[in-house]
Design a protein around this motif. Structure first.
Motif, PDB file in Angstrom:
ATOM      1  N   GLY A 114      -7.573  -5.414  14.478  1.00  0.00           N
ATOM      2  CA  GLY A 114      -6.539  -5.464  15.494  1.00  0.00           C
ATOM      3  C   GLY A 114      -5.478  -6.515  15.248  1.00  0.00           C
ATOM      4  N   LYS A 115      -5.329  -6.930  13.984  1.00  0.00           N
ATOM      5  CA  LYS A 115      -4.342  -7.956  13.655  1.00  0.00           C
ATOM      6  C   LYS A 115      -3.185  -7.343  12.870  1.00  0.00           C
ATOM      7  N   LYS A 116      -2.088  -8.041  12.840  1.00  0.00           N
ATOM      8  CA  LYS A 116      -0.943  -7.593  12.063  1.00  0.00           C
ATOM      9  C   LYS A 116      -1.307  -7.599  10.585  1.00  0.00           C
ATOM     10  N   ILE A 117      -0.987  -6.503   9.899  1.00  0.00           N
ATOM     11  CA  ILE A 117      -1.334  -6.381   8.481  1.00  0.00           C
ATOM     12  C   ILE A 117      -0.269  -7.077   7.639  1.00  0.00           C
ATOM     13  N   SER A 118      -0.707  -8.019   6.804  1.00  0.00           N
ATOM     14  CA  SER A 118       0.206  -8.776   5.960  1.00  0.00           C
ATOM     15  C   SER A 118       0.709  -7.927   4.797  1.00  0.00           C
ATOM     16  N   ARG A 119       1.737  -8.412   4.123  1.00  0.00           N
ATOM     17  CA  ARG A 119       2.268  -7.693   2.964  1.00  0.00           C
ATOM     18  C   ARG A 119       1.216  -7.593   1.865  1.00  0.00           C
ATOM     19  N   ARG A 120       0.446  -8.662   1.680  1.00  0.00           N
ATOM     20  CA  ARG A 120      -0.599  -8.649   0.653  1.00  0.00           C
ATOM     21  C   ARG A 120      -1.674  -7.621   0.986  1.00  0.00           C
ATOM     22  N   THR A 121      -2.099  -7.601   2.242  1.00  0.00           N
ATOM     23  CA  THR A 121      -3.116  -6.641   2.648  1.00  0.00           C
ATOM     24  C   THR A 121      -2.612  -5.218   2.502  1.00  0.00           C
ATOM     25  N   ARG A 122      -1.330  -5.006   2.816  1.00  0.00           N
ATOM     26  CA  ARG A 122      -0.754  -3.670   2.685  1.00  0.00           C
ATOM     27  C   ARG A 122      -0.784  -3.205   1.228  1.00  0.00           C
ATOM     28  N   ALA A 123      -0.531  -4.143   0.315  1.00  0.00           N
ATOM     29  CA  ALA A 123      -0.585  -3.804  -1.117  1.00  0.00           C
ATOM     30  C   ALA A 123      -2.004  -3.452  -1.543  1.00  0.00           C
ATOM     31  N   LEU A 124      -2.983  -4.175  -1.011  1.00  0.00           N
ATOM     32  CA  LEU A 124      -4.376  -3.892  -1.341  1.00  0.00           C
ATOM     33  C   LEU A 124      -4.829  -2.554  -0.741  1.00  0.00           C
ATOM     34  N   LEU A 125      -4.298  -2.219   0.426  1.00  0.00           N
ATOM     35  CA  LEU A 125      -4.604  -0.917   1.028  1.00  0.00           C
ATOM     36  C   LEU A 125      -4.052   0.223   0.168  1.00  0.00           C
ATOM     37  N   ARG A 126      -2.863   0.016  -0.415  1.00  0.00           N
ATOM     38  CA  ARG A 126      -2.303   1.034  -1.313  1.00  0.00           C
ATOM     39  C   ARG A 126      -3.186   1.202  -2.545  1.00  0.00           C
ATOM     40  N   MET A 127      -3.759   0.104  -2.991  1.00  0.00           N
ATOM     41  CA  MET A 127      -4.653   0.156  -4.151  1.00  0.00           C
ATOM     42  C   MET A 127      -5.908   0.970  -3.828  1.00  0.00           C
ATOM     43  N   GLU A 128      -6.439   0.788  -2.627  1.00  0.00           N
ATOM     44  CA  GLU A 128      -7.603   1.575  -2.230  1.00  0.00           C
ATOM     45  C   GLU A 128      -7.228   3.051  -2.097  1.00  0.00           C
ATOM     46  N   GLU A 129      -6.045   3.320  -1.575  1.00  0.00           N
ATOM     47  CA  GLU A 129      -5.585   4.706  -1.435  1.00  0.00           C
ATOM     48  C   GLU A 129      -5.508   5.384  -2.801  1.00  0.00           C
ATOM     49  N   GLN A 130      -5.041   4.642  -3.803  1.00  0.00           N
ATOM     50  CA  GLN A 130      -4.964   5.207  -5.155  1.00  0.00           C
ATOM     51  C   GLN A 130      -6.353   5.411  -5.749  1.00  0.00           C
ATOM     52  N   THR A 131      -7.275   4.487  -5.446  1.00  0.00           N
ATOM     53  CA  THR A 131      -8.665   4.622  -5.907  1.00  0.00           C
ATOM     54  C   THR A 131      -9.273   5.898  -5.358  1.00  0.00           C
ATOM     55  N   LEU A 132      -9.048   6.157  -4.085  1.00  0.00           N
ATOM     56  CA  LEU A 132      -9.555   7.370  -3.446  1.00  0.00           C
ATOM     57  C   LEU A 132      -8.930   8.611  -4.070  1.00  0.00           C
ATOM     58  N   ALA A 133      -7.631   8.563  -4.322  1.00  0.00           N
ATOM     59  CA  ALA A 133      -6.934   9.718  -4.899  1.00  0.00           C
ATOM     60  C   ALA A 133      -7.416  10.009  -6.318  1.00  0.00           C
ATOM     61  N   ASP A 134      -7.684   8.951  -7.101  1.00  0.00           N
ATOM     62  CA  ASP A 134      -8.061   9.119  -8.505  1.00  0.00           C
ATOM     63  C   ASP A 134      -9.517   9.537  -8.697  1.00  0.00           C
ATOM     64  N   ALA A 135     -10.368   9.236  -7.739  1.00  0.00           N
ATOM     65  CA  ALA A 135     -11.804   9.496  -7.904  1.00  0.00           C
ATOM     66  C   ALA A 135     -12.086  11.001  -7.952  1.00  0.00           C
ATOM     67  N   HIS A 136     -12.966  11.396  -8.860  1.00  0.00           N
ATOM     68  CA  HIS A 136     -13.421  12.783  -8.900  1.00  0.00           C
ATOM     69  C   HIS A 136     -14.441  13.041  -7.799  1.00  0.00           C
ATOM     70  N   LEU A 137     -15.274  12.007  -7.513  1.00  0.00           N
ATOM     71  CA  LEU A 137     -16.332  12.139  -6.529  1.00  0.00           C
ATOM     72  C   LEU A 137     -16.462  10.840  -5.749  1.00  0.00           C
ATOM     73  N   VAL A 138     -16.599  10.947  -4.430  1.00  0.00           N
ATOM     74  CA  VAL A 138     -16.800   9.770  -3.573  1.00  0.00           C
ATOM     75  C   VAL A 138     -18.221   9.818  -3.025  1.00  0.00           C
ATOM     76  N   LEU A 139     -18.901   8.671  -3.059  1.00  0.00           N
ATOM     77  CA  LEU A 139     -20.277   8.566  -2.576  1.00  0.00           C
ATOM     78  C   LEU A 139     -20.330   7.617  -1.378  1.00  0.00           C
ATOM     79  N   PRO A 140     -19.938   8.068  -0.195  1.00  0.00           N
ATOM     80  CA  PRO A 140     -20.046   7.210   0.989  1.00  0.00           C
ATOM     81  C   PRO A 140     -21.514   6.956   1.309  1.00  0.00           C
ATOM     82  N   MET A 141     -21.807   5.763   1.834  1.00  0.00           N
ATOM     83  CA  MET A 141     -23.203   5.392   2.077  1.00  0.00           C
ATOM     84  C   MET A 141     -23.649   5.615   3.512  1.00  0.00           C
TER      85      MET A 141
END
Length: 365
Positions: A114-141
């Motif tokens: 519930g906090k304001k997302i910083s520019r750094r955090t926003r960049a890291l979120l984009r990195m996770e989004e790309q990780t999800l897009a690139d993965a052939h298979l996701v294994l949620p726990m």
């Protein structure tokens, strides 16, 4: 198979991620797979039989630039090693990889904060989004993470793979415990979270105070990274908390052994992709009260796990009292059967077989 394991950083004495890999990676090696751990610090305290390559490119850069540089370096190292499959457990974009989002969905965690997302955090979120897009298979726990990943990527292939029990249960269910209101000794309540803010140390103390006000004779042992860290979060000195029946404990490796003497686990987490501590408690016959944000909660028997709102201490205390009383009314045979059910459903050997099978399926594609 040649399995490249992609991380950002490796801390041999760390939390749930490291505990998991310390068990899983040597087991994969013993099953005749080649395993290469790629991370910053990978060569220090490397799991038995596992090869290691250290990441260096981001050492002198601030985040998120360091993360992006090291992610590219990790993928290049895996390709150079001729990996059959890349298995990522952090946000490292890698086309065709298998991704286990150990931290859950960072997007949903930030929403929960519930906090304001910083520019750094926003960049890291984009990195996770790309990780999800690139993965052939996701294994949620957990079902929680599975639903969140499906929300973000509806067509992405995923297979639910719960984390396993990594250790034998701390104790068998107790035979002659009484109901909380009539215990001759204090009800032993425990809390365990390296991050006392996210895992809810302050909320656990609030739940505990309400439990005491309801007339339950209880004591709380609270484990976190350090006592000093807990004091800052709780805004109270250890000596003052001890007078209330709250004992602060350092991360000293004694928590698991203490489960054998516990009657109840509090885990008022803000967000937890799985929560091994809840699983270990349930397997040892220790009732768990957590929040709906604990991924493992819906996978545990209702007799051993209940949820309550993080911020509603009185509700949590009432839920806790009812859960413990109901547990103590069960027969020894029923308690034993429920513990054995948890142990079987989260058996390490079964988890390893399923993980191997899923990795091999990706290699065969």
């Amino acid at each position: 198979m040649r399995i490249a394991v992609l991380l950002d950083r490796w801390h041999a004495g760390g939390g749930g991620l490291e505990q998991y890999l310390q068990s899983v990676l040597p087991a994969l090696v013993q099953a005749d797979h080649g395993v290469l751990l790629i991370a910053r610090g990978a060569s220090r305290g490397t799991p038995l039989g596992v090869s290691a390559k250290d990441l260096h490119k981001g050492r002198f850069l601030p985040r998120p630039w360091a993360d992006y540089q090291e992610a590219e370096e990790a993928v290049a190292m895996a390709r150079c090693w001729a990996a059959d499959v890349c298995w990522g457990l952090r946000s490292i974009p890698c086309p065709g990889s298998v991704w286990t989002p150990m931290g859950g969905s960072a997007l949903h965690l930030q929403t929960a904060r519930g906090k304001k997302i910083s520019r750094r955090t926003r960049a890291l979120l984009r990195m996770e989004e790309q990780t999800l897009a690139d993965a052939h298979l996701v294994l949620p726990m957990s079902p929680l993470v599975s639903a969140q990943m499906k929300e973000r990527a509806p067509t992405k292939k995923q297979v639910l793979l719960p984390l396993p029990l990594l250790r034998a249960p701390a104790a068998a269910p107790k035979e002659k415990d009484q109901r909380p209101g009539s215990l001759a000794r204090p009800l032993r309540v425990v809390f365990c979270g390296r991050d006392p803010w996210r895992h809810g140390a302050a909320e656990a103390v609030a739940w505990f105070r309400c439990l005491r006000r309801a007339g339950v004779h209880a004591e709380l042992d609270l484990w976190s990274k350090t006592q000093a860290h807990s004091e800052r979060v709780l805004k109270k000195k250890a000596s003052a908390l001890l007078a209330e029946g709250v004992r602060l404990r350092d991360w000293d490796g004694q928590f698991f052994a203490s489960l054998g003497q516990a009657d109840l686990l509090f885990h008022p987490t803000l967000y937890d992709s799985f929560s091994l501590v809840c699983l270990e408690a349930a397997a040892a016959g220790v009732p768990v009260v957590t929040t709906e944000s604990a991924g493992v909660a819906p996978m545990l028997p209702a007799e051993l796990c209940a949820t309550a709102p993080r911020r509603e201490a009185e509700v949590a205390a009432a839920v806790s009292q009812k859960l413990v009383e109901s547990w103590q009314l069960l027969s020894s045979a029923r308690k034993q059967a429920l513990c054995q059910q948890v142990q079987a459903e989260f058996a390490f050997a079964s988890h390893l077989v399923k993980l191997e099978t899923l990795l091999q399926q990706v290699v065969a594609v």
